[in-house]
Design a protein around this motif. Sequence first.
Motif, PDB file in Angstrom:
ATOM      1  N   PHE A  41       0.825  -1.208   0.000  1.00  0.00           N
ATOM      2  CA  PHE A  41       0.000   0.000   0.000  1.00  0.00           C
ATOM      3  C   PHE A  41       0.861   1.262   0.000  1.00  0.00           C
ATOM      4  CE2 PHE A  41      -1.950   3.524   2.275  1.00  0.00           C
ATOM      5  CZ  PHE A  41      -3.076   3.737   1.484  1.00  0.00           C
ATOM      6  N   ILE A  42       1.954   1.255   0.743  1.00  0.00           N
ATOM      7  CA  ILE A  42       2.836   2.425   0.792  1.00  0.00           C
ATOM      8  C   ILE A  42       3.327   2.777  -0.610  1.00  0.00           C
ATOM      9  CG2 ILE A  42       5.072   3.252   1.618  1.00  0.00           C
ATOM     10  CD1 ILE A  42       4.558   1.605   4.166  1.00  0.00           C
ATOM     11  N   LYS A  43       3.673   1.760  -1.396  1.00  0.00           N
ATOM     12  CA  LYS A  43       4.120   2.006  -2.769  1.00  0.00           C
ATOM     13  C   LYS A  43       2.970   2.479  -3.652  1.00  0.00           C
ATOM     14  CE  LYS A  43       8.011  -1.207  -2.634  1.00  0.00           C
ATOM     15  NZ  LYS A  43       8.656  -2.392  -3.244  1.00  0.00           N
ATOM     16  N   GLN A  44       1.783   1.899  -3.464  1.00  0.00           N
ATOM     17  CA  GLN A  44       0.622   2.345  -4.233  1.00  0.00           C
ATOM     18  C   GLN A  44       0.303   3.800  -3.929  1.00  0.00           C
ATOM     19  OE1 GLN A  44      -2.310  -0.563  -2.949  1.00  0.00           O
ATOM     20  NE2 GLN A  44      -2.189  -1.657  -4.891  1.00  0.00           N
ATOM     21  N   HIS A  45       0.322   4.149  -2.671  1.00  0.00           N
ATOM     22  CA  HIS A  45       0.005   5.524  -2.265  1.00  0.00           C
ATOM     23  C   HIS A  45       1.046   6.506  -2.812  1.00  0.00           C
ATOM     24  CE1 HIS A  45      -0.201   9.020   0.497  1.00  0.00           C
ATOM     25  NE2 HIS A  45      -1.497   8.791   0.424  1.00  0.00           N
ATOM     26  N   LEU A  46       2.320   6.103  -2.788  1.00  0.00           N
ATOM     27  CA  LEU A  46       3.372   6.969  -3.316  1.00  0.00           C
ATOM     28  C   LEU A  46       3.181   7.196  -4.810  1.00  0.00           C
ATOM     29  CD1 LEU A  46       6.035   8.511  -3.011  1.00  0.00           C
ATOM     30  CD2 LEU A  46       7.240   6.336  -3.347  1.00  0.00           C
ATOM     31  N   ARG A  47       2.893   6.123  -5.565  1.00  0.00           N
ATOM     32  CA  ARG A  47       2.674   6.276  -7.007  1.00  0.00           C
ATOM     33  C   ARG A  47       1.517   7.228  -7.282  1.00  0.00           C
ATOM     34  NH1 ARG A  47       3.948   0.641  -7.248  1.00  0.00           N
ATOM     35  NH2 ARG A  47       1.727   0.109  -7.058  1.00  0.00           N
ATOM     36  N   GLN A  48       0.418   7.084  -6.555  1.00  0.00           N
ATOM     37  CA  GLN A  48      -0.733   7.941  -6.745  1.00  0.00           C
ATOM     38  C   GLN A  48      -0.403   9.387  -6.373  1.00  0.00           C
ATOM     39  OE1 GLN A  48      -3.509   6.927  -8.132  1.00  0.00           O
ATOM     40  NE2 GLN A  48      -4.547   8.920  -7.996  1.00  0.00           N
ATOM     41  N   THR A  49       0.354   9.564  -5.313  1.00  0.00           N
ATOM     42  CA  THR A  49       0.753  10.906  -4.879  1.00  0.00           C
ATOM     43  C   THR A  49       1.606  11.599  -5.931  1.00  0.00           C
ATOM     44  OG1 THR A  49       0.692  10.255  -2.546  1.00  0.00           O
ATOM     45  CG2 THR A  49       1.963  12.215  -3.101  1.00  0.00           C
ATOM     46  N   SER A 372       4.661  11.540   2.133  1.00  0.00           N
ATOM     47  CA  SER A 372       4.626  10.116   1.821  1.00  0.00           C
ATOM     48  C   SER A 372       4.639   9.288   3.097  1.00  0.00           C
ATOM     49  CB  SER A 372       5.818   9.726   0.939  1.00  0.00           C
ATOM     50  OG  SER A 372       6.997   9.577   1.715  1.00  0.00           O
ATOM     51  N   LEU A 373       4.336   8.017   2.957  1.00  0.00           N
ATOM     52  CA  LEU A 373       4.351   7.066   4.067  1.00  0.00           C
ATOM     53  C   LEU A 373       5.653   6.286   4.143  1.00  0.00           C
ATOM     54  CD1 LEU A 373       0.763   5.618   3.541  1.00  0.00           C
ATOM     55  CD2 LEU A 373       1.466   7.133   5.414  1.00  0.00           C
ATOM     56  N   VAL A 374       6.586   6.549   3.234  1.00  0.00           N
ATOM     57  CA  VAL A 374       7.836   5.790   3.174  1.00  0.00           C
ATOM     58  C   VAL A 374       8.615   5.971   4.475  1.00  0.00           C
ATOM     59  CG1 VAL A 374      10.010   5.470   1.941  1.00  0.00           C
ATOM     60  CG2 VAL A 374       7.932   6.064   0.681  1.00  0.00           C
ATOM     61  N   SER A 375       9.071   4.877   5.038  1.00  0.00           N
ATOM     62  CA  SER A 375       9.822   4.923   6.290  1.00  0.00           C
ATOM     63  C   SER A 375      11.309   4.734   6.040  1.00  0.00           C
ATOM     64  CB  SER A 375       9.328   3.838   7.245  1.00  0.00           C
ATOM     65  OG  SER A 375      10.130   3.805   8.416  1.00  0.00           O
ATOM     66  N   VAL A 376      12.122   5.430   6.820  1.00  0.00           N
ATOM     67  CA  VAL A 376      13.575   5.257   6.749  1.00  0.00           C
ATOM     68  C   VAL A 376      14.136   4.791   8.084  1.00  0.00           C
ATOM     69  CG1 VAL A 376      13.885   6.963   4.936  1.00  0.00           C
ATOM     70  CG2 VAL A 376      13.957   7.696   7.329  1.00  0.00           C
ATOM     71  N   GLU A 377      13.275   4.408   8.985  1.00  0.00           N
ATOM     72  CA  GLU A 377      13.700   4.117  10.348  1.00  0.00           C
ATOM     73  C   GLU A 377      14.593   2.890  10.416  1.00  0.00           C
ATOM     74  OE1 GLU A 377      11.388   5.050  14.306  1.00  0.00           O
ATOM     75  OE2 GLU A 377      10.526   3.335  13.284  1.00  0.00           O
TER      76      GLU A 377
END
Length: 408
Positions: A41-49, A372-377
């Motif tokens: 979902f994070i990747k889907q949301h990023l593409r849409q964004t 975005s929802l992408v995490s770098v933690e």
Amino acid sequence: MAASLPLELITEIFTKLPVKSLHRFKCVSKTWNSIITSTKFIKQHLRQTLILNTNFNNIIISSNNSIFSSAISAVKLRFDIINHPLNNLFHRPAVDIIESVHGLLLIADYPKQTLYLFNPSNKTQRFVPPAPSGPSRKPGFGFGLVDVFGFGYDSVTDDYKVVRLVQWFDSGLCRETSVYSMRNDSWESVNDKTVPYSLQQTNAVAAQEKLCFVVSSRDSKPVLKCFDLRTSTFSLVNHPELDSYDFGKMTMSLRNLRGCLCLLMNYQEHKVDPAKAMGDPLYNRQFLYADVWELNESKWVKLFRIRKNEIHKDCMYLRLVTYSKDMKSVLVEVDGIWFGWYDLVSNRIERVPVQGLRVEDSPYLASTYVESLVSVENNKVVSKKEGTRPKKTIEKNDFLSSGFKLKL
């Protein structure tokens, strides 16, 4: 409602919602939380964004040791301060925003000894370990003359990478290139087979999975040196045909606009005879006009020109920020002090009111980013007392981008 709708439809609706709303919706149910925090979902949301926000929707600014953010607006820019990882350092250094990619920021302290990857939307952060020194640096050898960075995304390996170029005193040429992989959390050296060049004291701009650095050839002419994140190879791109080669009266800046690399070349003139000028020679220059070029399939295409009489106020240089949604205007930063929308139809600039920034904190360095929802933690923290050394590992349940003078 949540029980009556199929999960596929709920997911589709979620991809079109802003990040702030999704963070709240995670608390509605375990099912919703599972959807929103899934890698797919994070990747889907990023593409849409990225589809909906080709020109990005937020401005991020570094000023001294602070970072500010504002939604992009034609009416007023309202900046709010953002708590960032470098605030945890004991000495509170000045902040340099190197680049923004997919909502992730690469930030560094002023001497660029401490780097962090940071997502201001979900507050995740990652300490980037120092790059190892290469063979060109020997004990007692001295310090690097120029140390520049770039940050971008590699779609082949689904990895975010930091590239570091170093130039030492001995030859005046770049001697080291190393790449940090977020996926591997490690650095590796890269062999640069292009002709020798001198670095300029400015960071790279990411566009189309390449990092573009401005360098100087042996005859002091500017050249773009592009690092392909997918193949880890360099290539050279000449600048477009310029009106003058008097680089002492020009400033140059790069920007990613609409996903393409754009170059803004400021043409300037001296206010007074340089022999009679006092103080920093930079302040003896004033703006004449600026040309904006776009790199399209290895060819430069001239987009437009901004003239002095269209600014309505004396200045030294302009920097591009972003296009408006209708593509009829472009937001420009003037002398790092104020912002204006330049109308590409009427060829006039209208100053934008700003709140939350102090003039005494200028010059500002503005960038753009998407939420975005992408995490770098990676669960590493830095102690205020211990500076840049990771102190311990913690567990979190939170969820998850003078002469020839250059300015970026």
